[in-house]
Structure formats: structure tokens, C-alpha cells
Write a protein that holds these residues in place. Structure first.
Motif, short mmCIF file in Angstrom:
data_model
loop_
_atom_site.label_atom_id
_atom_site.label_comp_id
_atom_site.label_asym_id
_atom_site.label_seq_id
_atom_site.Cartn_x
_atom_site.Cartn_y
_atom_site.Cartn_z
N THR A 231 0.87 -1.16 0.07
CA THR A 231 -0.04 0.06 -0.07
C THR A 231 0.85 1.16 0.12
N LEU A 232 1.92 1.17 0.71
CA LEU A 232 2.81 2.50 0.70
C LEU A 232 3.44 2.47 -0.68
N VAL A 233 3.68 1.21 -1.37
CA VAL A 233 4.08 1.52 -2.93
C VAL A 233 3.26 2.38 -3.35
N LEU A 234 1.91 1.84 -3.51
CA LEU A 234 0.72 2.60 -4.23
C LEU A 234 0.85 4.11 -3.77
N GLY A 235 0.87 4.54 -2.72
CA GLY A 235 0.99 5.83 -2.15
C GLY A 235 2.11 6.77 -2.96
N ALA A 236 3.36 6.10 -3.03
CA ALA A 236 4.44 6.57 -3.59
C ALA A 236 4.06 6.76 -4.95
N ILE A 237 3.59 5.88 -5.85
CA ILE A 237 3.21 5.80 -7.30
C ILE A 237 2.00 6.97 -7.59
N PHE A 238 1.07 6.99 -6.41
CA PHE A 238 0.03 7.87 -6.65
C PHE A 238 0.49 9.37 -6.62
N PHE A 239 1.68 9.82 -5.74
CA PHE A 239 2.25 11.01 -5.62
C PHE A 239 3.15 11.19 -6.92
N SER A 240 3.68 10.31 -7.68
CA SER A 240 4.37 10.50 -8.72
C SER A 240 3.55 11.02 -9.75
N PHE A 241 2.24 10.51 -9.90
CA PHE A 241 1.24 10.96 -10.73
C PHE A 241 0.37 12.27 -10.45
N GLN A 242 0.31 12.30 -8.93
CA GLN A 242 -0.18 13.44 -8.54
C GLN A 242 0.71 14.94 -8.94
N ILE A 243 1.95 14.83 -8.62
CA ILE A 243 2.90 15.84 -8.80
C ILE A 243 3.04 16.22 -10.28
N TYR A 244 2.87 15.17 -11.10
CA TYR A 244 3.04 15.33 -12.57
C TYR A 244 1.86 15.73 -13.09
N GLY A 245 0.57 15.26 -12.77
CA GLY A 245 -0.61 15.96 -13.08
C GLY A 245 -0.83 17.22 -12.59
N ASP A 246 -0.42 17.61 -11.66
CA ASP A 246 -0.71 18.90 -11.01
C ASP A 246 0.01 19.87 -11.70
N PHE A 247 1.55 19.73 -11.70
CA PHE A 247 2.36 20.61 -12.18
C PHE A 247 2.64 20.63 -13.65
N SER A 406 9.80 -3.67 3.78
CA SER A 406 9.74 -4.71 4.90
C SER A 406 8.97 -6.13 4.29
N ASP A 407 8.71 -6.96 5.08
CA ASP A 407 8.13 -8.44 5.07
C ASP A 407 6.87 -8.17 4.59
N THR A 408 6.11 -6.89 4.64
CA THR A 408 4.73 -6.70 4.27
C THR A 408 4.46 -6.25 2.89
N LEU A 409 5.79 -6.13 2.28
CA LEU A 409 5.79 -5.62 0.94
C LEU A 409 4.87 -6.62 -0.15
N PHE A 410 4.90 -7.89 -0.01
CA PHE A 410 4.34 -8.71 -0.76
C PHE A 410 2.74 -9.13 -0.49
N GLU A 411 2.26 -8.35 0.81
CA GLU A 411 1.01 -8.59 1.29
C GLU A 411 0.19 -7.93 0.32
N PRO A 412 -1.28 -8.25 0.07
CA PRO A 412 -2.40 -7.58 -0.97
C PRO A 412 -2.22 -5.97 -0.53
N PRO A 413 -2.20 -5.05 -1.27
CA PRO A 413 -2.44 -3.64 -0.89
C PRO A 413 -4.01 -3.83 -0.60
N LEU A 419 -10.04 3.58 -5.37
CA LEU A 419 -8.82 3.37 -5.87
C LEU A 419 -8.62 2.84 -7.28
N GLY A 420 -9.56 1.52 -7.24
CA GLY A 420 -9.28 1.08 -8.59
C GLY A 420 -9.87 1.86 -9.90
N LEU A 421 -10.87 2.67 -9.54
CA LEU A 421 -11.35 3.77 -10.51
C LEU A 421 -10.05 4.84 -10.69
N LEU A 422 -9.39 5.20 -9.86
CA LEU A 422 -8.26 6.19 -10.03
C LEU A 422 -7.12 5.61 -10.82
N VAL A 423 -6.81 4.19 -10.73
CA VAL A 423 -5.85 3.38 -11.28
C VAL A 423 -6.53 3.23 -13.04
#
Length: 481
Positions: A231-247, A406-413, A419-423
């Protein structure tokens, strides 16, 4: 006044009508109308800081005149340094005073000496980092005799305060934009239509992509300790697209609005997330800033025509200064330094210009596996760097990255319908930009050869999505810089 606000939707048509139909008798009147409109636009945020823009305008205008009358190199350098120190002095005070004060006190405390000093409740003027660099480009270019100083104060004032790009760029060069204020402008239907298309695409990226990414990104970053690694990976990816879409969305709107008034601003983004290495990314991201630092900092330091040690120094200086330009926080400095370290191997091995051709020019539908892997790996590196840009502190950034790996990286987000609609919306944006990547902006020529019904459907879908998601107005991220 925000581009994505109802106020701007009223302001723009009024200025457009006045500019082309009421105040078009002479060039000076037209420029004066642009100047007044731009000051009104900025004053809607905080009228008090109009005096700061005016003061900067007067000083650099007079210095330009002074440089034209001086041949003595010492006196010319003195005038140039007055401009540099004045502009950077204001920028430093409003943006960095409390940062330096806090770190000064902390440094003395580390050695057991307590210093008592009060921070100031300073309001950062919107756009100060942008128009400061814009006026500096004028005085530096006049000093280098690349540009003749302008005598028309109205035209120069309009250049400094031009409302489409006043508060968040692109950071225009005087050599490009200033001459456009000195010649008559004729309404061009094709240019205006293209401007409307670019405004539409910019609003889509801001309202549909960036603002929706911000909702999930803020939730995940503000409560990062509560989420698993995926889920943290998703958060980082969303920020990548947030700052790109925004700026990049802001830049598209600014460039599109300028086209409505007969002006051509420089490109600020060129599909950076399709880059195949970090060097290509930085040639395609915030182009007006990266080229500014290249021309006015990197090359004067010696550029790449030096020993490897000097090249390393120059690259790190530019990236650190670029990071610090973004804000008074150690996270921005670290972000800039990290990008510099990623950039260094390419420039030392002289591979920094490996990818200067059109992105995947030979693959219209899909890139080759090698190119796709290069694009994906570059995006992953950029996204990891964005964690430091978004985090509240360096401690928060490292905790966030520790949570990812961490060891939670491979747990389902954590997946929800929204969230699915945003993807899906992000995928829709990527698809349009991929197939429209050969033009300045994707809507320019993407459906040029299609029938009229297809065009209507295509533009209507983008417009409907933009209106549908236009709820609460959110500031543009780069307003804080």
C-alpha cells in the motif's frame, strides 16, 4: 485565483474580450491591459505583495537601462550583482529566513550553547521563485549582451507579471517572451483552438488525476505506519502521478491560456515518465527550470568541459541548489542530492545524452521489451526519490521507505472501488499521452485525421470527466515554491 476555479472561468473570458476587442487599438494599450489584468490576477491572492513584484520590476528595468549605458566592466558587474543580490535577497528572506535561523540555533545547541532567537511569521509570496528567476534571466542576458535592454516600461512590466505563467511558470527567458510584448499580435484561430485543447488537457490532469491522487496519497503518507509495504508503494506511485498531473497540468493551462492571447511560451514538460534513464527524465521534467540552471549555473561553473572531479562538483551543486529552490526543508536538499547521485554515472561515462531521440520513435503502439524495462526502471527510481520530496521530514521519508522494503511488501494492498477507478483513470491518461507523445501536447494531433463524430466523442469524454471530478478546488502543489 486558481486556474481550476469558478473565478478564473469568469476572469479569462472577460480579459480575452477586452484584450482583442476593447483595448486593441495600439500595442501599448494592449500591453497595459495585460499588465493591469495580471496585477488583478495576482492581487486576488494577496494584494500586498504586488508591491514586491513592482519593486523587482523597477529595479531590473533600471539596471537594464544602466547596463546599456556602461562599458566599464567593473561598473557593469556592479549593476549585475545589485540585481542578483536584490532578487535573491528577497527570495532568501521570504523563503529561507526561518529555515536558516532554526538550523543555526540547532547547530549551536549541538555544541552546548543555547541561543535565543524568534522566528518570523513570514507569508511566502506565491510565485516568488518563478518571477525572481525570470527577471534575473533578463539582467544576466543584458549583461552578457545577448539581449538589448528594453526602454518600454509597460512592456517590461507585462513581461514580468504575465498572468498565465506568473505564479508557477514556465520560467520564461527574456530572450523568448519579452520580444513578443514588443510586436503587434494578431489573433490566430488555429493557435487559439490549440490553446483551448491544451487547457482542457491541463485541467484533466489537474482535476481528474492530480486531485484524486492527492486524496489517497495524503491518507497513505499521513498514516504511513498503519499500512503495509504494498500500500505504501501505491502511495508513492500516486504521488508521482499527483505531482506530474498537478504541475504539468498547470503548465499546459498556462501555455494554452497564453496562446489565446497570441503568445508562445516554452515547453515545460515533455512526457517525462516515458524517459529511459534519469538524464532523459531531467531533460523532459520542468524544462524551464532545468535549462535555467544549466545556462546560468552549470555552464558558468565549467559545465562538462572540465575534469571529472569538477564535473562531479558541478552536477551536485546544480542538483542541490535545484532541490533547495523547491523549499526550505532538508527533504528537498536530500531529494536534489539523490537525483544528482543517480545522474552522475551517466554524465561521467558520457551516456547522459544517450536518449535524445523521440521516445520509442520506431514503436508507435508498444515499446520494445528493452525500452519498456528502461522506462519502468527509471520511473521506479524517480518514484523512490519522490518519497523524500513528499515526506514531512527525512525521518518520515526513511520510515516510509523502511515500511516499503519490509516483509509486508508482498501482502495484498488496500484496494477500494475508488482506488481501482483512479488506476483506470491514470491508465487512460498514460494511453492518451503515449499515442500523442509526438506532439507538444497529446490533444494537438491525436485525433486530427479522425471523423467529426469521433472527435466530438473524444473531447466530450475528457470534458465530462473533468466536470464530473471538479468538486473541491485544491491548490497547485508548486504554488508553495
Amino acid at each position: 485565483m486558481l486556474f481550476n476555479s469558478f473565478d478564473f472561468a469568469i476572469f479569462l473570458p472577460i480579459v480575452f474580450i477586452g484584450y482583442w476587442f476593447l483595448f486593441n487599438k495600439t500595442l501599448k494599450i494592449q500591453n497595459l491591459f495585460i499588465l493591469v489584468s495580471s496585477y488583478f490576477f495576482y492581487g486576488c491572492w494577496d494584494w500586498r505583495f504586488l508591491s514586491l513584484i513592482l519593486f523587482s520590476t523597477i529595479v531590473d528595468y533600471l539596471i537594464g537601462i544602466g547596463l546599456s549605458r556602461k562599458e566599464n566592466i567593473t561598473k557593469r558587474k556592479l549593476l549585475l550583482w545589485i540585481s542578483i543580490l536584490m532578487n535573491l535577497g528577497f527570495l532568501g528572506f521570504f523563503k529561507y529566513y526561518n529555515f536558516f535561523l532554526h538550523n543555526f540555533i540547532t547547530a549551536f545547541s549541538f555544541f552546548g550553547k543555547e541561543i535565543s532567537a524568534n522566528s518570523l511569521d513570514i507569508i511566502l509570496p506565491v510565485g516568488i521563485s518563478f518571477y525572481t528567476f525570470q527577471t534575473l534571466s533578463y539582467t544576466i542576458d543584458v549583461y552578457k549582451r545577448k539581449l538589448e535592454p528594453i526602454k518600454d516600461f509597460i512592456a517590461f512590466s507585462a513581461f514580468v507579471s504575465f498572468f498565465p505563467q506568473l505564479v508557477a511558470g514556465p520560467i520564461e527567458r527574456a530572450t523568448n517572451l519579452l520580444p513578443q510584448f514588443q510586436k503587434n499580435r494578431i489573433f490566430k484561430n488555429d493557435l487559439a483552438i490549440d490553446g483551448v485543447k491544451q487547457i482542457l488537457w491541463g485541467l484533466f490532469k489537474k482535476v481528474v488525476i492530480a486531485d484524486n491522487c492527492a486524496f489517497f496519497c495524503n491518507e497513505i503518507f499521513n498514516n504511513s505506519s498503519s499500512y503495509n509495504g504494498s500500500t505504501l508503494v501505491l502511495g508513492a506511485i500516486f504521488f508521482s502521478f499527483q505531482i506530474y498531473g498537478d504541475f504539468s497540468g498547470y503548465s499546459d493551462i498556462a501555455i494554452g491560456v497564453a496562446k489565446l492571447f497570441g503568445f508562445k511560451l516554452m515547453k515545460n514538460f515533455l512526457y517525462p515518465y516515458f524517459s529511459r534513464d534519469i538524464a532523459e527524465f531531467w531533460r523532459r521534467w520542468h524544462i524551464s527550470l532545468t535549462t535555467w540552471f544549466r545556462d546560468y549555473l552549470y555552464i558558468p561553473l565549467g559545465g562538462s568541459r572540465a575534469s571529472k572531479g569538477v564535473i562531479v562538483r558541478n552536477v551536485l551543486i546544480v542538483f542541490l541548489v535545484s532541490g533547495f529552490w523547491h523549499g526550505a526543508n532538508w527533504t528537498f536538499l536530500f531529494w536534489g542530492g539523490l537525483n544528482g547521485l543517480l545522474f552522475l554515472p551517466l554524465i561521467i561515462q558520457k551516456k547522459n545524452r544517450k536518449y535524445t531521440n523521440d521516445i520509442s520513435n520506431s514503436f508507435y503502439f508498444l515499446p520494445s521489451f528493452k525500452e519498456f524495462f528502461s522506462i519502468l526502471s527509471t520511473f521506479a527510481l524517480v518514484t523512490l526519490c519522490w518519497v523524500f520530496f513528499r515526506a514531512e521530514s527525512l525521518t518520515h521519508a526513511f520510515q516510509y521507505l523502511n515500511g516499503i522494503f519490509s516483509d509486508t511488501l508482498f501482502e495484498p494492498p488496500l484496494i477500494t472501488f475508488k482506488l481501482g477507478l483512479l488506476v483506470l483513470l491514470i491508465f487512460y491518461m498514460i494511453t492518451i499521452e503515449w499515442f500523442g507523445r509526438f506532439s507538444e501536447h497529446p490533444l494537438k494531433n491525436l485525433v486530427k485525421n479522425r471523423n467529426i463524430m469521433f472527435k466530438i466523442s473524444f473531447y466530450s469524454l475528457i470534458l465530462i470527466l473533468t466536470i464530473w471530478f471538479s468538486g473541491k478546488q485544491q491548490d497547485f502543489i508548486y504554488f508553495q515554491f
